[in-house]
Design a protein around this motif. Structure first.
Motif, PDB file in Angstrom:
ATOM      1  N   LEU A 228       0.831  -1.203   0.000  1.00 13.37           N
ATOM      2  CA  LEU A 228       0.000   0.000   0.000  1.00 13.37           C
ATOM      3  C   LEU A 228       0.867   1.256   0.000  1.00 13.37           C
ATOM      4  O   LEU A 228       0.579   2.218  -0.722  1.00 13.37           O
ATOM      5  N   ASN A 229       1.942   1.237   0.793  1.00 17.22           N
ATOM      6  CA  ASN A 229       2.855   2.378   0.823  1.00 17.22           C
ATOM      7  C   ASN A 229       3.509   2.599  -0.543  1.00 17.22           C
ATOM      8  O   ASN A 229       3.672   3.730  -0.999  1.00 17.22           O
ATOM      9  N   MET A 230       3.899   1.500  -1.187  1.00 21.98           N
ATOM     10  CA  MET A 230       4.507   1.599  -2.512  1.00 21.98           C
ATOM     11  C   MET A 230       3.527   2.166  -3.533  1.00 21.98           C
ATOM     12  O   MET A 230       3.905   2.986  -4.381  1.00 21.98           O
ATOM     13  N   ILE A 231       2.279   1.747  -3.442  1.00 24.55           N
ATOM     14  CA  ILE A 231       1.261   2.241  -4.374  1.00 24.55           C
ATOM     15  C   ILE A 231       1.045   3.740  -4.183  1.00 24.55           C
ATOM     16  O   ILE A 231       0.997   4.508  -5.151  1.00 24.55           O
ATOM     17  N   ILE A 232       0.930   4.166  -2.930  1.00 25.02           N
ATOM     18  CA  ILE A 232       0.744   5.597  -2.629  1.00 25.02           C
ATOM     19  C   ILE A 232       1.925   6.412  -3.143  1.00 25.02           C
ATOM     20  O   ILE A 232       1.752   7.432  -3.822  1.00 25.02           O
ATOM     21  N   ALA A 233       3.138   5.955  -2.821  1.00 20.77           N
ATOM     22  CA  ALA A 233       4.349   6.670  -3.230  1.00 20.77           C
ATOM     23  C   ALA A 233       4.469   6.712  -4.748  1.00 20.77           C
ATOM     24  O   ALA A 233       4.877   7.728  -5.327  1.00 20.77           O
ATOM     25  N   THR A 234       4.100   5.624  -5.416  1.00 20.41           N
ATOM     26  CA  THR A 234       4.208   5.552  -6.870  1.00 20.41           C
ATOM     27  C   THR A 234       3.235   6.500  -7.538  1.00 20.41           C
ATOM     28  O   THR A 234       3.593   7.194  -8.517  1.00 20.41           O
ATOM     29  N   ILE A 235       2.006   6.578  -7.043  1.00 21.74           N
ATOM     30  CA  ILE A 235       1.005   7.485  -7.616  1.00 21.74           C
ATOM     31  C   ILE A 235       1.431   8.942  -7.448  1.00 21.74           C
ATOM     32  O   ILE A 235       1.371   9.748  -8.388  1.00 21.74           O
ATOM     33  N   VAL A 236       1.886   9.277  -6.247  1.00 21.35           N
ATOM     34  CA  VAL A 236       2.325  10.651  -5.980  1.00 21.35           C
ATOM     35  C   VAL A 236       3.538  11.000  -6.841  1.00 21.35           C
ATOM     36  O   VAL A 236       3.638  12.113  -7.377  1.00 21.35           O
ATOM     37  N   SER A 237       4.465  10.048  -7.013  1.00 23.44           N
ATOM     38  CA  SER A 237       5.659  10.304  -7.829  1.00 23.44           C
ATOM     39  C   SER A 237       5.286  10.505  -9.297  1.00 23.44           C
ATOM     40  O   SER A 237       5.939  11.271 -10.001  1.00 23.44           O
ATOM     41  N   ALA A 238       4.246   9.824  -9.765  1.00 19.32           N
ATOM     42  CA  ALA A 238       3.811   9.974 -11.152  1.00 19.32           C
ATOM     43  C   ALA A 238       3.286  11.383 -11.399  1.00 19.32           C
ATOM     44  O   ALA A 238       3.637  12.039 -12.400  1.00 19.32           O
ATOM     45  N   VAL A 239       2.454  11.869 -10.505  1.00 15.93           N
ATOM     46  CA  VAL A 239       1.863  13.208 -10.655  1.00 15.93           C
ATOM     47  C   VAL A 239       2.933  14.295 -10.549  1.00 15.93           C
ATOM     48  O   VAL A 239       3.035  15.179 -11.402  1.00 15.93           O
ATOM     49  N   SER A 240       3.749  14.213  -9.503  1.00 16.95           N
ATOM     50  CA  SER A 240       4.785  15.234  -9.307  1.00 16.95           C
ATOM     51  C   SER A 240       5.866  15.122 -10.384  1.00 16.95           C
ATOM     52  O   SER A 240       6.458  16.137 -10.789  1.00 16.95           O
ATOM     53  N   GLY A 241       6.113  13.907 -10.869  1.00 16.38           N
ATOM     54  CA  GLY A 241       7.097  13.721 -11.931  1.00 16.38           C
ATOM     55  C   GLY A 241       6.674  14.379 -13.227  1.00 16.38           C
ATOM     56  O   GLY A 241       7.494  14.989 -13.924  1.00 16.38           O
ATOM     57  N   TYR A 242       5.406  14.273 -13.557  1.00 15.07           N
ATOM     58  CA  TYR A 242       4.882  14.915 -14.776  1.00 15.07           C
ATOM     59  C   TYR A 242       5.084  16.427 -14.701  1.00 15.07           C
ATOM     60  O   TYR A 242       5.517  17.062 -15.669  1.00 15.07           O
ATOM     61  N   ILE A 243       4.792  16.981 -13.539  1.00 16.58           N
ATOM     62  CA  ILE A 243       4.966  18.426 -13.333  1.00 16.58           C
ATOM     63  C   ILE A 243       6.435  18.813 -13.485  1.00 16.58           C
ATOM     64  O   ILE A 243       6.768  19.832 -14.096  1.00 16.58           O
ATOM     65  N   ALA A 244       7.330  17.983 -12.930  1.00 19.77           N
ATOM     66  CA  ALA A 244       8.768  18.267 -12.991  1.00 19.77           C
ATOM     67  C   ALA A 244       9.295  18.225 -14.419  1.00 19.77           C
ATOM     68  O   ALA A 244      10.121  19.053 -14.812  1.00 19.77           O
ATOM     69  N   ILE A 245       8.838  17.249 -15.215  1.00 22.04           N
ATOM     70  CA  ILE A 245       9.270  17.146 -16.614  1.00 22.04           C
ATOM     71  C   ILE A 245       8.879  18.404 -17.372  1.00 22.04           C
ATOM     72  O   ILE A 245       9.701  19.014 -18.075  1.00 22.04           O
ATOM     73  N   ASP A 246       7.620  18.774 -17.252  1.00 26.15           N
ATOM     74  CA  ASP A 246       7.110  19.946 -17.973  1.00 26.15           C
ATOM     75  C   ASP A 246       7.863  21.203 -17.567  1.00 26.15           C
ATOM     76  O   ASP A 246       8.248  22.014 -18.413  1.00 26.15           O
ATOM     77  N   PHE A 247       8.096  21.327 -16.262  1.00 29.55           N
ATOM     78  CA  PHE A 247       8.816  22.502 -15.762  1.00 29.55           C
ATOM     79  C   PHE A 247      10.235  22.561 -16.319  1.00 29.55           C
ATOM     80  O   PHE A 247      10.674  23.605 -16.819  1.00 29.55           O
ATOM     81  N   LEU A 248      10.970  21.443 -16.242  1.00 27.40           N
ATOM     82  CA  LEU A 248      12.384  21.469 -16.607  1.00 27.40           C
ATOM     83  C   LEU A 248      12.586  21.757 -18.094  1.00 27.40           C
ATOM     84  O   LEU A 248      13.456  22.559 -18.463  1.00 27.40           O
TER      85      LEU A 248
END
Length: 282
Positions: A228-248
């Motif tokens: 469950l922790n891995m699923i939560i962390a993975t979902i959050v990383s996907a959303v924040s990662g998309y934002i980071a790609i676009d920003f960079l």
């Protein structure tokens, strides 16, 4: 680890995976401060990091969906159906080859040094802080001597191999996958945003293979709470990662990497200070 810890680590992973500041370094520092890294089983932490990287992989797949579909489609068409020589293939098909060639170094190095990568050495904050500072200085040098002329269509097989070797160097914690590959791209004359774009495309096979392998190996020791922790962390990383790609990518079209260079040095020095004051263990 509780749900808030997992979400926090996922946020760190997503934001720092694509910025050239080292996701592993930030995650390990956070893990040390939160007392989440087991000295007896450091491979558990390695597995957690590798698995939640699948979230940032998802961010890449979504952000570059059209590009990746075109690369796969044209690669299959021009190499298996309507076969053409490499020199006669279109850009998408050539990018497919460049990604394959550029992935080879990290596969070889990753398999050869798998035990060391999963061991305690790569969780050592002295290693991480040194990598943060040293790679910052190398990136600074790249900024000073790069010509910033090459577009994505100008990337050669040699460029891909060199950037692939740089990606293998990122297995050293604190160096940063995007940091090493973007740095190599700048040394080779790529424009900053082009270096970042190729870096992200090149990361797809390596992150996918690493994440799935670590997930498979982690099945022997993870429980329902860890899943469950891995699923939560993975979902959050996907959303924040998309934002980071676009920003960079947008940021590097108009700006240098100097802010990241300064940040890496400050963070590296700060870690050494925290260790010297016995606030955290190396």
């Amino acid at each position: 680890m509780n749900f808030l810890d997992a979400a926090f680590l996922g946020l760190i992973q997503g934001l720092t995976e694509f910025l050239p500041i080292s996701s592993t370094g930030h995650l390990t520092l956070a893990g040390k401060l939160l007392n989440l890294i087991s000295e007896e089983h450091p491979e558990h932490w390695t597995a957690f990091i590798a698995v939640i990287q699948l979230g940032t992989l998802l961010a890449v797949l979504i952000y570059f969906f059209n590009d990746l579909i075109a690369i796969v489609r044209d690669f299959i068409n021009e190499n298996l159906i309507n076969r053409k020589k490499f020199i006669s293939q279109n850009l998408n098909s050539k990018l497919g080859w460049l990604i394959i060639v550029g992935t080879i170094p990290i596969v070889i190095i990753g398999l050869l040094f798998k035990d060391q990568i999963e061991g305690a050495f790569t969780k050592n904050l002295y290693v991480i802080s040194s990598s943060l500072i040293i790679l910052a200085l190398i990136l600074f040098l790249a900024e000073k001597i790069s010509r910033f002329k090459k577009d994505i269509s100008d990337v050669t097989v040699f460029d891909s191999i060199m950037i692939g070797i740089a990606q293998a160097v990122s297995l050293i914690p604190g160096s940063s996958r995007s940091g090493t590959t973007i740095t190599a791209g700048l040394f080779l004359g790529l424009k900053r945003d082009v270096a970042a774009r190729f870096s992200f495309l090149l990361s797809v096979p390596a992150v996918l293979a690493s994440g799935l392998l670590q997930l498979y190996e982690a099945l022997s020791f993870i429980n329902n709470e860890m899943i469950l922790n891995m699923i939560i962390a993975t979902i959050v990383s996907a959303v924040s990662g998309y934002i980071a790609i676009d920003f960079l990518i947008k940021f590097l079209k108009k700006n240098s990497t100097m802010v990241f260079i300064i940040y890496r040095i400050i963070l590296g020095v700060s870690i050494l200070i925290l260790i010297s004051q016995n606030i955290i263990k190396p």
